[in-house]
Design an enzyme around this catalytic site. Structure first.
Site, PDB file in Angstrom:
ATOM      1  CB  CYS A   1      -0.870   0.015   1.261  1.00 39.81           C
ATOM      2  SG  CYS A   1      -1.786  -1.514   1.570  1.00 39.81           S
TER       3      CYS A   1
ATOM      4  CG  ASP B   1      -1.038  -8.250   7.346  1.00 40.62           C
ATOM      5  OD1 ASP B   1      -1.941  -7.441   7.077  1.00 40.62           O
ATOM      6  OD2 ASP B   1      -0.051  -8.433   6.599  1.00 40.62           O
TER       7      ASP B   1
ATOM      8  CB  ILE C   1      11.183  -9.617 -19.525  1.00 37.90           C
ATOM      9  CG1 ILE C   1      10.376  -8.877 -18.466  1.00 37.90           C
ATOM     10  CG2 ILE C   1      11.736  -8.643 -20.562  1.00 37.90           C
ATOM     11  CD1 ILE C   1      11.235  -8.041 -17.534  1.00 37.90           C
TER      12      ILE C   1
END
EC number: 6.3.5.4
Lengths: 93, 679
Positions: B2, B101, B295
């Protein structure tokens, strides 16, 4: 233009020296940080093309290539050898 | 993961924090957490949060509090052992409102204080506000997976997951680039926390807690790397036992990271040993549908498709590939720098930026990556190079020992060991001092620092006097000299590059640009402790890197993956920015006026570099220094344009799902009474 001047111009242009006055003929190029270990390939390519010499593996030493004055002396030595009938083209490694 | 942000007053007489400031910070971090956002405020502090929902999708909104709402938290990251800790905390009498958590962190801090952070198996940056003691506690995980930046301005301490949020919250904060930060970048390839590239900003060091109480701040390390100080210390078992322990610890680390999520977790797959092993173990842990992402490059020098597909065939994952061309790198690069928030000397982050977009578009929010294995198990060429240089230094006249250098860089088109005599000069420096701190790294630091000749004269002088290498080596732990050479090399590699570059510029920032959480099993604290305790010969055996890890991997991967020569992840550098398809902004930023305006580089030197790169591109004759120089100059110029020169319009936070405004509880306050929105 002298050999030293041509070499100097090459180093300034190709190793993007911002203060050319700080680059002296005896400035060490590798340990001075101007040329890295792969950049020396460019120096060798330039010498071979510009001064029409072949540089053998065993000649690729700091004593011959690590400053403008060393390169100039090395080229002068190669020319003397050529004038004296020595090999202008080094043996292949 | 976040985004977190906030502010605390450092002086008594200041007005309370403004919600609009925290809102602007949240808005600046919106890409990190598009799922929800929230804020808390009282008379002295404000906390902001923008959420990427991965655990407890319904109940994990932040800020969160303890039982009596005296301790508030905003949290970025994951605690993988939160269920175990929750049980322990419940037994101590703590009561939980959610399955999150984050709430475990609150109660763990109440129960154990700063010691709680060492008990977390996870990756995190946390801000806890104790409103009773008026103390702010900031903490960052041991490896430094999650970022946390700080700035003091006008009697307030601002903190945020990204620098741009600090600038959004405190518009008056200086945005000037820092000479020491630039000198560090053009030496170590990155800044080393707490140093940042902005003068007004610092970064909380990995494994550290900062406590700010009544205007005073103190830092304390809760974890630092430690290695055996002698043959009697550390892991004493056999190589087979070590491989078994490593395999089990890695398996558990992967299992925790795959299963501790309420959304699907996928995996990056480069085709090398580390990511292949992680992907294979992830697939096993998941026990069913598992996604992998790779990739590809057009240039064979960088491309690893063959190996990626071999692993996919073995583990049966649902695989997606992304072909990245030079023009893709150039196109993405401005956004890459804007997210990295620092100069870059390589373009390697750009493909990872594009890959995280692919992951997000596929509906996956979290991926495993193999980062950290090279640091913990001695995978880098630098470690092998240092071993050869020390071995050769013991008998300098030995031509055979010198020839070992030729085995180091087989994957490079222009090898630094191609000319033996020159290589002897380059790699032979310091050979009389093989145990001096930094011996291994000087071969990388010196050529990089030489690029400082591109700096403007003023900056060059400041960088010279900063003596960043001496400064770094002056902060080594007292026991550093008692560790074996490999451990010393590993420590310095971790200290300089892991958090500052690998986990930041190639990790968090490229992942979170598209709201994807990276999970790093090789940085699991239990696995790290085990790896650090192993004898050096188990990690680097002769010149065979990651020896014990390869042994552990043998039962999970085909021999062609386990035995393949390591190929470091790289991408086309300078050649992405030259040629007919190069974007116009490159030439504009390298023009004399733009370079002079930024004030970092000497316009004449940049003009020479730019001329050389354009000429050299035709024959692909660019050295490693040229590549680093052009990418470094370009990224610094972009950074200056984006975060120094340009001042983005301030925007309000998106609608807050959670708002706890307790300003009205203070006598005499004119602010509205507490209100609570959202769930």
């Amino acid at each position: 233009m002298t050999v030293e001047q041509r070499l100097r111009q090459f180093v300034i242009e190709n190793f993007y020296v911002s203060e050319p006055a700080e680059l002296h003929d005896d400035t060490l190029l590798v340990s001075g940080g101007y040329v890295d270990s792969t950049g020396m390939l460019e120096v060798i390519g330039f010498l071979e093309q510009e001064f029409d010499v072949r540089i053998a593996d065993q000649e690729m030493t700091p004593e011959n290539l690590d400053s403008i004055s060393r390169m100039a002396a090395f080229l002068a030595r190669k020319r003397r050898e050529a004038a004296a009938g020595g090999p202008t083209v080094a043996a292949a490694p | 993961m976040c985004g977190i942000a906030g502010v605390v007053l450092l002086r008594e007489a200041l007005p309370p924090p403004r919600l609009e400031d925290v809102g602007a910070m949240i808005q600046a971090l919106g890409h990190r957490g598009p799922d929800a956002c929230g804020a808390y405020r009282d008379r002295r502090a404000a906390l902001g949060h923008t959420r990427l929902s991965i655990v407890d999708l319904a109940g994990g909104q932040q800020p969160l509090a303890n039982e009596d709402e005296t301790l508030w938290i905003v949290f970025n990251g994951e605690i993988f052992n939160h269920l175990e800790l929750r049980g322990e905390l419940e037994a101590l009498g703590h009561r939980f409102r959610t399955r999150s958590d984050t709430e475990v962190v609150v109660h763990a801090y109440e129960a154990w204080g700063d010691a709680a952070f060492a008990r977390f198996n996870g990756q995190f940056a946390a801000a806890l506000w104790d409103s009773t003691a008026e103390t702010l506690v900031l903490a960052r995980d041991a490896a430094g997976v999650c970022p946390l930046y700080l700035a003091e301005h006008e009697g307030r301490l601002w903190f945020a997951s990204e620098v741009k949020a600090l600038f959004a919250g405190a518009p008056g904060l200086s945005r000037a680039l820092d000479p020491v930060g630039l000198a560090e970048t053009f030496t170590f390839w990155t800044v080393v926390p707490p140093q940042a590239v902005f003068q007004a900003v610092t970064e909380l060091e990995p494994g550290h807690v900062r406590r700010i109480s009544r205007g005073l701040g103190t830092d304390r390390a809760f974890w630092t790397p430690r290695y055996p100080a002698g043959p009697g210390e550390g892991f004493q078992g056999s190589l087979d036992e070590a491989a078994e322990r490593v395999g089990a610890a890695l398996g558990e680390a992967v299992r925790r990271r795959v299963l501790q999520a309420d959304v699907p977790v996928g995996s990056y797959l480069s085709g090398g040993l580390d990511s292949s092993l992680v992907a294979a173990l992830g697939c096993q842990a998941r026990g069913g549908r598992f996604r992998t992402y790779s990739i590809r490059f057009e240039e064979p020098e960088y491309d690893e498709t063959r190996y990626q597909r071999a692993v996919v065939e073995l583990i049966g994952s649902e695989h997606q590939e992304l072909l990245v061309r030079r023009e893709d790198i150039a196109e993405a690069f401005p956004a890459v720098v804007e997210h990295a928030e620092r100069p870059l000397l390589r373009t390697a982050p750009a493909p990872l930026f594009l890959l995280s977009r692919l992951v997000r578009d596929s509906g996956v929010k979290a991926v495993l990556t193999g980062e950290g294995a090279d640091e913990m198990f001695a995978g880098y060429d630098l470690f092998r190079e240092a071993k050869v240089r020390r071995f050769w230094g013991r008998r300098p006249a030995s031509a055979l020992r010198l020839r070992l250098l030729e085995r180091l860089y087989p994957y490079l088109a222009r090898s630094p060991v191609a000319q033996r005599a020159l290589a002897r000069e380059f790699f032979g420096r310091d050979r009389e001092r093989p145990h001096a701190p930094g011996f291994a790294h000087q071969t990388r630091w010196r050529p990089t620092a030489a690029l400082q000749r591109l700096f403007s004269p003023d900056l060059r002088e400041l960088a010279r006097t900063a003596q960043v290498t001496a400064r770094l080596l002056g902060t080594l732990p007292a026991e550093f000299g008692s560790w074996v050479p490999l451990a010393q090399d590993q420590y310095l590699e971790i200290r300089t590059l892991l958090a500052g570059y690998l986990l930041s510029s190639q990790g968090d920032r490229m992942l979170m640009a598209h709201a994807v959480e990276g999970r790093f099993p090789f940085l699991d604290p239990e696995l790290v402790e085990l790896a650090n305790a192993l004898p050096a010969r188990y990690k680097l055996r002769a010149l065979r890197e990651k020896h014990v890890l390869k042994r552990a991997a043998a039962s999970h991967l085909p021999p062609e993956i386990v035995r393949r020569t390591k190929q470091p992840y790289r991408a086309p550098d300078a050649l992405s920015f030259v040629g007919p398809r190069a974007p116009a902004w490159v030439g504009e930023l390298l023009g004399e006026r733009a370079v002079a305006r930024a004030g970092v580089f000497d316009p004449r030197a940049v003009a020479r570099l730019w001329r050389k790169c354009r000429a050299g591109s035709a024959a692909a004759q660019l050295s490693h220094s040229d590549n680093m120089a052009l990418v470094g100059v370009l990224s610094t110029a972009l950074l200056h344009e984006q975060l120094v020169r340009r001042r983005p319009e301030r925007r309000a936070a998106p609608e807050l799902g959670t708002l706890v405004d307790r300003l009205g509880e203070w006598p005499g306050s004119e602010a509205p009474l507490q209100r609570r929105c959202g769930p």
